[in-house]
Design a protein around this motif. Structure first.
Motif, PDB file in Angstrom:
ATOM      1  N   GLY A  87       0.783  -1.223   0.000  1.00 38.28           N
ATOM      2  CA  GLY A  87       0.000   0.000   0.000  1.00 38.28           C
ATOM      3  C   GLY A  87       0.815   1.273   0.000  1.00 38.28           C
ATOM      4  N   PHE A  88       2.153   1.161  -0.158  1.00 37.16           N
ATOM      5  CA  PHE A  88       3.004   2.354  -0.170  1.00 37.16           C
ATOM      6  C   PHE A  88       3.110   2.853  -1.608  1.00 37.16           C
ATOM      7  CE2 PHE A  88       7.244   4.402  -0.371  1.00 37.16           C
ATOM      8  CZ  PHE A  88       7.053   5.367   0.592  1.00 37.16           C
ATOM      9  N   GLU A  89       2.559   4.016  -1.865  1.00 36.81           N
ATOM     10  CA  GLU A  89       2.515   4.569  -3.224  1.00 36.81           C
ATOM     11  C   GLU A  89       3.707   5.490  -3.451  1.00 36.81           C
ATOM     12  OE1 GLU A  89      -0.489   7.285  -6.018  1.00 36.81           O
ATOM     13  OE2 GLU A  89      -1.169   6.503  -4.083  1.00 36.81           O
ATOM     14  N   ALA A 160       2.584   0.932  -6.611  1.00 38.86           N
ATOM     15  CA  ALA A 160       2.275   0.468  -5.262  1.00 38.86           C
ATOM     16  C   ALA A 160       2.116  -1.045  -5.297  1.00 38.86           C
ATOM     17  CB  ALA A 160       0.997   1.130  -4.726  1.00 38.86           C
ATOM     18  N   LYS A 161       2.356  -1.666  -4.162  1.00 45.00           N
ATOM     19  CA  LYS A 161       2.150  -3.111  -4.041  1.00 45.00           C
ATOM     20  C   LYS A 161       0.852  -3.366  -3.276  1.00 45.00           C
ATOM     21  CE  LYS A 161       5.517  -5.982  -2.937  1.00 45.00           C
ATOM     22  NZ  LYS A 161       6.522  -6.708  -2.097  1.00 45.00           N
ATOM     23  N   GLU A 180      -0.898   4.900   0.709  1.00 44.76           N
ATOM     24  CA  GLU A 180      -0.286   6.033   1.412  1.00 44.76           C
ATOM     25  C   GLU A 180       0.822   6.610   0.551  1.00 44.76           C
ATOM     26  OE1 GLU A 180       0.954   4.231   5.119  1.00 44.76           O
ATOM     27  OE2 GLU A 180      -0.766   5.100   6.149  1.00 44.76           O
ATOM     28  N   THR A 181       0.737   7.917   0.323  1.00 45.50           N
ATOM     29  CA  THR A 181       1.723   8.619  -0.495  1.00 45.50           C
ATOM     30  C   THR A 181       2.508   9.593   0.369  1.00 45.50           C
ATOM     31  OG1 THR A 181       0.171   8.539  -2.360  1.00 45.50           O
ATOM     32  CG2 THR A 181       2.061  10.028  -2.549  1.00 45.50           C
ATOM     33  N   LEU A 229      -1.359   4.649 -12.470  1.00 47.65           N
ATOM     34  CA  LEU A 229      -0.956   3.940 -11.260  1.00 47.65           C
ATOM     35  C   LEU A 229      -0.790   2.465 -11.610  1.00 47.65           C
ATOM     36  CD1 LEU A 229      -0.550   3.647  -8.168  1.00 47.65           C
ATOM     37  CD2 LEU A 229      -3.049   3.410  -7.980  1.00 47.65           C
ATOM     38  N   TYR A 230       0.387   1.913 -11.292  1.00 48.33           N
ATOM     39  CA  TYR A 230       0.666   0.509 -11.549  1.00 48.33           C
ATOM     40  C   TYR A 230       0.692  -0.235 -10.210  1.00 48.33           C
ATOM     41  CZ  TYR A 230       1.800   1.646 -16.367  1.00 48.33           C
ATOM     42  OH  TYR A 230       1.729   2.056 -17.674  1.00 48.33           O
TER      43      TYR A 230
END
Length: 347
Positions: A87-89, A160-161, A180-181, A229-230
């Motif tokens: 979830g880390f963008e 993000a994963k 979360e960015t 967004l990938y």
């Protein structure tokens, strides 16, 4: 791998602003520069300070580093927490390159593998070739990139994963994900900005695959369109299943008589239960293949994986008189030495 406390290396608190970090680094770089310092360990200290600054000066790398938590101590044995970057963008615009100083194993383990893999890097190169500009770029940065400040430029792609269940790859799913960015607040400190997205997980997606969400990346400059967004897919660890590509393996316990005499047994799969035939004379560790029962193909031209049932012979407990008598009868009835093959190894 040993943990490196980059805040301790620079001598700044975790609450330090980016300007505080920059000022501190400049002082230490002058203090330990090999051409200026007479300290015996000046060169190693200079490299150490440079490595710490290479992470903490960068908004995204610093936020990723902080995600590990503050419970670690300098020099402590360290292993990154599982799925620490879920979830880390991030935009990935500041990956360290070959021209920078050589960093430690610790730095490489955290950032080379997670934020600079070939798929993501190639995506970024394609975006830059098409004229994509960096997010939150200053006028100077835009001028350097385009030979003048443009009226508009496309936004940068983000990455993000996301972690999904194995069942989702078999059936597809609708999921709400939280991202979360990292951004800088008004005081110059790194904070995380959260957002949620509704995402369609297609049937047949596999670990390592990237899903593209058009227009969900960085904002464009001027009238430029937003980036994409990938989402990199990762599978949540499973209690019963092991996954290798599209193939799935389950350990299937069988009784000794089922292995010796053959049997039909029922085993679970991520998409329900199946019945498999255990051949007569099966042995522990033997794998039975169910073709096409692994992760489904992701398209008409794709190939589904296979499901493997790995036999594990389970022994009944000898916890009653009847059970012990049965084992005694079996011992007398069978001329069997499980270690007979050892005799050929002795001189």
């Amino acid at each position: 791998m040993k943990y490196k406390d980059y805040y301790e290396v620079l001598g700044v608190p975790r609450s330090a602003t980016q300007d505080d970090i920059k000022r501190t680094y400049r002082k230490l770089a002058r203090k330990y520069h090999p051409d200026l310092s007479k300290l015996d360990d000046a060169e190693s200290r200079f490299k150490e300070v440079g490595e710490a600054y290479g992470v903490l000066k960068d908004t995204e790398k610093r936020a990723a580093y902080d995600r590990m938590g503050d419970q670690w101590r300098n020099g402590q044995d360290f292993e990154p927490p599982p799925q620490w970057d879920e979830g880390f963008e991030f935009s990935g615009a500041n990956d360290h390159g070959a021209g920078e100083a050589r960093f430690s194993e610790f730095f490489e383990a955290l950032f080379r593998g997670e934020h600079a893999d070939g798929g993501r890097a190639s995506t970024r190169r394609a975006r830059h070739a098409a004229g994509a500009g960096p997010d939150n770029a200053t006028a100077r940065e835009m001028e350097d990139a385009y030979g003048g400040v443009p009226h508009s430029a496309p936004g940068q792609d983000h990455h993000a994963k996301v972690v999904i269940d194995l069942e989702d790859t078999y059936r597809g799913a609708q999921r709400t994900i939280s991202l979360e960015t990292p951004i800088l607040d008004a005081s110059g400190r790194v904070v995380l900005k959260s957002r949620t997205l509704d995402v369609s997980i297609p049937k047949g997606v596999h670990s390592g695959q990237h899903l593209r969400l058009a227009g969900q990346g960085g904002a464009g400059f001027g009238e430029g369109r937003p980036g994409d967004l990938y989402l990199e897919i990762a599978l949540r660890p499973q209690e019963h299943f092991n996954v290798d590509g599209r193939d799935v393996t389950i350990d299937a316990p069988v009784a000794p008589w089922e292995a010796a005499l053959g049997a039909r047994i029922t085993v679970p799969t991520p998409d329900g239960t199946v019945e498999i035939v255990v051949p007569k004379g099966s042995s522990g560790g033997q794998r039975l293949r169910l073709k096409g029962k692994g992760i489904p193909a992701s398209g008409p031209a794709g190939t589904a994986g296979d499901l493997y049932a790995r036999l594990n012979i389970a022994l009944p407990p000898a916890d009653t008189d009847e059970a012990r008598a049965a084992y005694e009868t079996l011992r007398q009835a069978c001329d069997f030495d499980p270690r007979a093959h050892f005799s050929g190894d002795q001189s």
